[in-house]
Design a protein around this motif. Structure first.
Motif, PDB file in Angstrom:
ATOM      1  N   LEU A 492      12.816  -0.921  -3.660  1.00  0.00           N
ATOM      2  CA  LEU A 492      13.870  -0.714  -4.661  1.00  0.00           C
ATOM      3  C   LEU A 492      14.168   0.759  -4.899  1.00  0.00           C
ATOM      4  N   LYS A 493      13.289   1.619  -4.468  1.00  0.00           N
ATOM      5  CA  LYS A 493      13.510   3.058  -4.633  1.00  0.00           C
ATOM      6  C   LYS A 493      14.628   3.560  -3.737  1.00  0.00           C
ATOM      7  N   ASP A 494      14.960   2.753  -2.721  1.00  0.00           N
ATOM      8  CA  ASP A 494      16.066   3.115  -1.825  1.00  0.00           C
ATOM      9  C   ASP A 494      17.324   2.408  -2.314  1.00  0.00           C
ATOM     10  N   PRO A 495      18.293   3.149  -2.888  1.00  0.00           N
ATOM     11  CA  PRO A 495      19.490   2.510  -3.460  1.00  0.00           C
ATOM     12  C   PRO A 495      20.399   1.864  -2.415  1.00  0.00           C
ATOM     13  N   MET A 496      20.168   2.144  -1.154  1.00  0.00           N
ATOM     14  CA  MET A 496      21.038   1.609  -0.104  1.00  0.00           C
ATOM     15  C   MET A 496      20.657   0.193   0.301  1.00  0.00           C
ATOM     16  N   ILE A 497      19.474  -0.274  -0.094  1.00  0.00           N
ATOM     17  CA  ILE A 497      19.050  -1.624   0.288  1.00  0.00           C
ATOM     18  C   ILE A 497      19.435  -2.605  -0.810  1.00  0.00           C
ATOM     19  N   LYS A 498      20.165  -3.630  -0.454  1.00  0.00           N
ATOM     20  CA  LYS A 498      20.592  -4.616  -1.436  1.00  0.00           C
ATOM     21  C   LYS A 498      19.411  -5.436  -1.933  1.00  0.00           C
ATOM     22  N   ILE A 499      19.481  -5.868  -3.192  1.00  0.00           N
ATOM     23  CA  ILE A 499      18.383  -6.628  -3.791  1.00  0.00           C
ATOM     24  C   ILE A 499      18.186  -7.952  -3.061  1.00  0.00           C
ATOM     25  N   ARG A 500      19.278  -8.568  -2.615  1.00  0.00           N
ATOM     26  CA  ARG A 500      19.168  -9.824  -1.875  1.00  0.00           C
ATOM     27  C   ARG A 500      18.356  -9.619  -0.587  1.00  0.00           C
ATOM     28  N   GLN A 501      18.611  -8.484   0.086  1.00  0.00           N
ATOM     29  CA  GLN A 501      17.886  -8.179   1.321  1.00  0.00           C
ATOM     30  C   GLN A 501      16.403  -7.942   1.035  1.00  0.00           C
ATOM     31  N   ILE A 502      16.132  -7.238  -0.069  1.00  0.00           N
ATOM     32  CA  ILE A 502      14.724  -6.974  -0.426  1.00  0.00           C
ATOM     33  C   ILE A 502      13.988  -8.283  -0.678  1.00  0.00           C
ATOM     34  N   ALA A 503      14.627  -9.194  -1.403  1.00  0.00           N
ATOM     35  CA  ALA A 503      14.000 -10.483  -1.714  1.00  0.00           C
ATOM     36  C   ALA A 503      13.596 -11.209  -0.439  1.00  0.00           C
ATOM     37  N   HIS A 504      14.499 -11.225   0.541  1.00  0.00           N
ATOM     38  CA  HIS A 504      14.207 -11.930   1.780  1.00  0.00           C
ATOM     39  C   HIS A 504      13.130 -11.213   2.592  1.00  0.00           C
TER      40      HIS A 504
END
Length: 539
Positions: A492-504
Motif C-alpha cells: 500500500l505504500k506504493d500509490p501506483m498499485i490498485k487496492i484490488r490488485q493488492i488484495a489478489h
C-alpha cells in the motif's frame, strides 16, 4: 656426415677413399661419381656435406660444380684435387668457396688435413647457423607473444588505444585488416580438474588447432583467461575458411572425451574487436546441449540475452514452491515441484549451454541459501560438510549431452538430504509444526485449506489445528491472514498499485473481505492506511 668424391679416373677415387680415415673424422658415408652430371644428381639426392672434386673433367669442370654449389647447395664444403699447378685454377677454386687445393699425386697427410679443415668449416658454419636460428626463433616467439598479449589487451579494453598503436608497430600487416573474427570455447564445465587423464587430450586438441591455424594462415590462439579456455583471433572469416574450420573440428571431435563446439562471430577491426569477442563468447553459450551441434555456433542478428523469458519474479515463485515441497517431505510434491522448476528454467527443445550453466548455479545458490535459512531459523541445525555441490557434469550423460532425468534425480537427492538434516535435529523448533508455519509463510498468497495442508504433511487435520494453536497461540487462518495483511501494508505504500490488485496478490479473492480483514487488523481501511502513510511521508 657424408662425402662425395668426383673424378673421371676411377683409380683416383679409390686412392682418396683409401687414404682418409673417414670414421675418425665423423664421416659415415662416402659416394663417388665419374662425371659432373652424376655428381649433381648425387648431391641433389644425398645432400653431402663435403665434395672432393677434380678440376679438369669432360663436359663440365670442377669449377662448374663449385658454381652450381654456390647457387643451389651453399652448405657443401669443397676440396679441389688437380694435376695442374695453375694459378688461375687455384684462384677460381678459392673465389668459389674452395676449402683447399691439392695437387696430384696426393699426399696422404695433406689430404687428411684438408678433409679435417672442411669438416671443421662445416661444423663451425652449422653451429653459427643453428645459433642464429635459435635467436631468430626466440625473437619470433617473443614477437608472437607480444602480439597475442596486445590483442588480449584490446579485447579486454586494457588501454586499447595504446595497445592498438603498439600492435600496428609490431605487426604492420594488421594495419590493412578491416574485418576480423573470433572463435571461442571454455571447456571448464566439461572437464573436471580431478580427471588428470583429460588434460592430455585437451592440450593435444589445443595444439592441433594451433597447427591448423598456422597452416591456414588465418589466425592464431590468444592467451587464455582460464585453464580450459580457447580463444582464437581470425584474420580470415571467409565462407571457405569457415568450411575448413568446420571440417577440422568434425575430424577431431570423435577422438576427444569432451564436446568440440565453438562460438564464432565476425566484426570490424580494430574498433569492433571487443564486441566481436563478446559475441563469440555469447555464441558459445548458445550451443545446444541436447545435440552438441553445430560445431560452429553463431548468433542470429539481433540476438540478445537472456536466452529465455523467465523473470526474476517467476524464478522466486518456483524457488518458494520448491522450498515448500521440501518442508513437507512429501516426495510426490517434491517430484512435481522439481519438474516445474527445471522445465521453467531449461527449455527441453533448446537447452542452450548458458541456460543450463545458469540453472546449475541457481540450484547451488538456492540450496546454500536454504541451509543458511535453516541454521538461522532452527536452533541446532547444521549443514553437513560432506555435502557436494552440483557440478555441470553431474547432469550430463556419457555423450556429454544434458540429461534431464539426471538433473531431476540429483535435485531430488539434494532436497531429501536437506529435509533429513532438518528432521534430525533435536530441539523444540524441529517439531513438524514449525515446518507447517514456514510452509504457510511461503505460500501466503495461494488458496489455503486446513484439510489440504494436513494432507500435505500427512497428519490429522484436527491434530494439526490444535497443535498449531498450542504452539503459536493463534489459529492457522489468523496466522495466514496476519501474513497477508502485513504484506499488504508494504504494498500500500506504493500509490501506483490498485487496492484490488493488492488484495489478489496477497491471497484474498474478494476485495471487500480483504478490506474487512485489513480494518480488523489495523483499525483502518486500506485506503485510509495509504492516505495516512502519504501524509506522514510529506511531513
Amino acid at each position: 656426415m657424408k662425402v662425395l668424391i668426383v673424378d673421371d679416373e676411377a683409380h683416383v677415387i679409390r686412392a682418396v677413399k683409401l687414404l682418409v680415415p673417414w670414421q675418425e673424422l665423423g664421416i659415415t658415408e662416402t659416394y663417388e661419381a665419374l662425371t659432373p652430371h652424376d655428381a649433381i644428381r648425387i648431391m641433389e639426392a644425398e645432400q653431402p656435406e663435403i665434395l672432393i672434386t677434380d678440376i679438369v673433367m669432360q663436359d663440365l669442370s670442377g669449377i662448374d660444380l663449385m658454381k652450381y654449389i654456390a647457387s643451389s647447395l651453399k652448405h657443401i664444403k669443397v676440396i679441389v684435387i688437380s694435376g695442374y699447378n695453375n694459378f688461375d685454377y687455384v684462384r677460381s677454386s678459392l673465389q668459389h668457396g674452395g676449402v683447399d687445393y691439392l695437387l696430384k699425386p696426393l699426399d696422404q697427410d695433406q689430404l687428411i688435413e684438408a678433409v679435417k679443415k672442411a669438416v671443421d668449416a662445416w661444423n663451425q658454419e652449422h653451429n653459427l647457423y643453428h645459433t642464429a636460428q635459435i635467436h631468430k626463433d626466440q625473437i619470433d616467439s617473443m614477437a608472437t607473444l607480444c602480439r597475442e598479449n596486445l590483442l588480449s589487451r584490446l579485447i579486454h579494453g586494457d588501454h586499447p588505444e595504446q595497445a592498438c598503436r603498439k600492435l600496428m608497430e609490431l605487426s604492420p600487416e594488421l594495419s590493412e585488416l578491416t574485418a576480423c573474427g573470433f572463435t571461442y570455447c571454455n571447456l571448464e564445465p566439461f572437464i573436471s580438474g580431478e580427471e588428470a587423464s583429460w588434460n592430455e587430450p585437451f592440450h593435444r586438441y589445443r595444439d592441433a588447432l594451433a597447427c591448423f591455424l598456422a597452416d591456414s594462415g588465418a589466425g592464431f590462439l590468444l592467451p587464455a583467461d582460464s585453464r580450459y579456455e580457447i580463444a582464437v583471433f581470425l584474420t580470415d572469416y571467409s565462407p571457405a575458411f569457415q568450411e575448413q574450420l568446420k571440417n577440422f573440428l568434425q575430424s577431431v571431435r570423435q577422438s576427444l572425451p569432451f564436446p568440440v563446439c565453438m562460438g564464432v562471430a565476425a566484426g570490424i577491426f580494430p574498433g569492433g574487436i571487443m564486441e566481436t569477442y563478446q559475441k563469440a563468447r555469447a555464441a558459445f553459450g548458445a550451443c545446444n546441449m541436447a545435440s552438441l551441434s553445430p560445431v560452429l555456433c553463431s548468433l542470429e542478428p539481433g540476438f540478445h540475452r537472456p536466452f529465455h523469458g523467465l523473470t526474476e519474479k517467476q524464478k522466486e515463485v518456483d524457488d518458494r514452491m520448491l522450498l515448500s515441497a521440501l518442508l513437507t517431505g512429501n516426495e510426490q510434491l517434491i517430484d512435481d515441484s522439481i519438474s516445474v522448476w527445471i522445465r521453467s528454467r531449461i527449455p527441453e527443445d533448446a537447452p542452450l549451454l548458458a541456460i543450463v550453466l545458469e540453472a546449475v548455479q541457481d540450484e547451488n545458490r538456492l540450496f546454500a541459501s536454504w541451509a543458511e535459512l535453516f541454521e538461522n531459523r532452527h536452533k541446532g541445525f547444521r549443514h553437513q560438510t560432506e555435502y557436494v555441490v552440483l557440478n555441470f557434469r553431474d547432469i550430463m550423460d556419457g555423450s556429454m549431452r544434458i540429461s534431464f532425468e539426471r538433473f531431476r534425480r540429483r535435485m531430488r537427492a539434494d532436497i531429501l538430504f536437506l529435509y533429513g538434516e532438518l528432521k534430525s535435529i533435536h530441539s523444540p523448533e524441529a517439531d513438524m509444526i514449525y515446518q507447517v508455519a514456514h510452509y504457510i509463510e511461503l505460500n501466503y498468497n495461494q488458496p489455503f485449506s486446513q484439510a489440504a495442508c494436513a494432507q500435505t504433511f500427512f497428519v490429522n487435520q484436527e491434530y494439526l489445528c490444535r497443535k498449531f494453536k498450542q504452539t503459536f497461540h493463534v489459529t492457522m487462518i489468523t496466522y495466514l491472514n496476519d501474513l497477508r495483511i502485513n504484506q499488504a501494508r508494504q504494498m500500500l505504500k506504493d500509490p501506483m498499485i490498485k487496492i484490488r490488485q493488492i488484495a489478489h496478490e496477497v491471497g484474498f479473492e474478494d476485495e471487500k473481505y480483504f478490506s474487512r480483514q485489513f480494518k480488523k487488523s489495523t483499525g483502518m481501511t486500506p485506503n485510509d492506511y495509504r492516505t495516512r502513510y502519504q501524509e506522514q511521508l510529506g511531513e
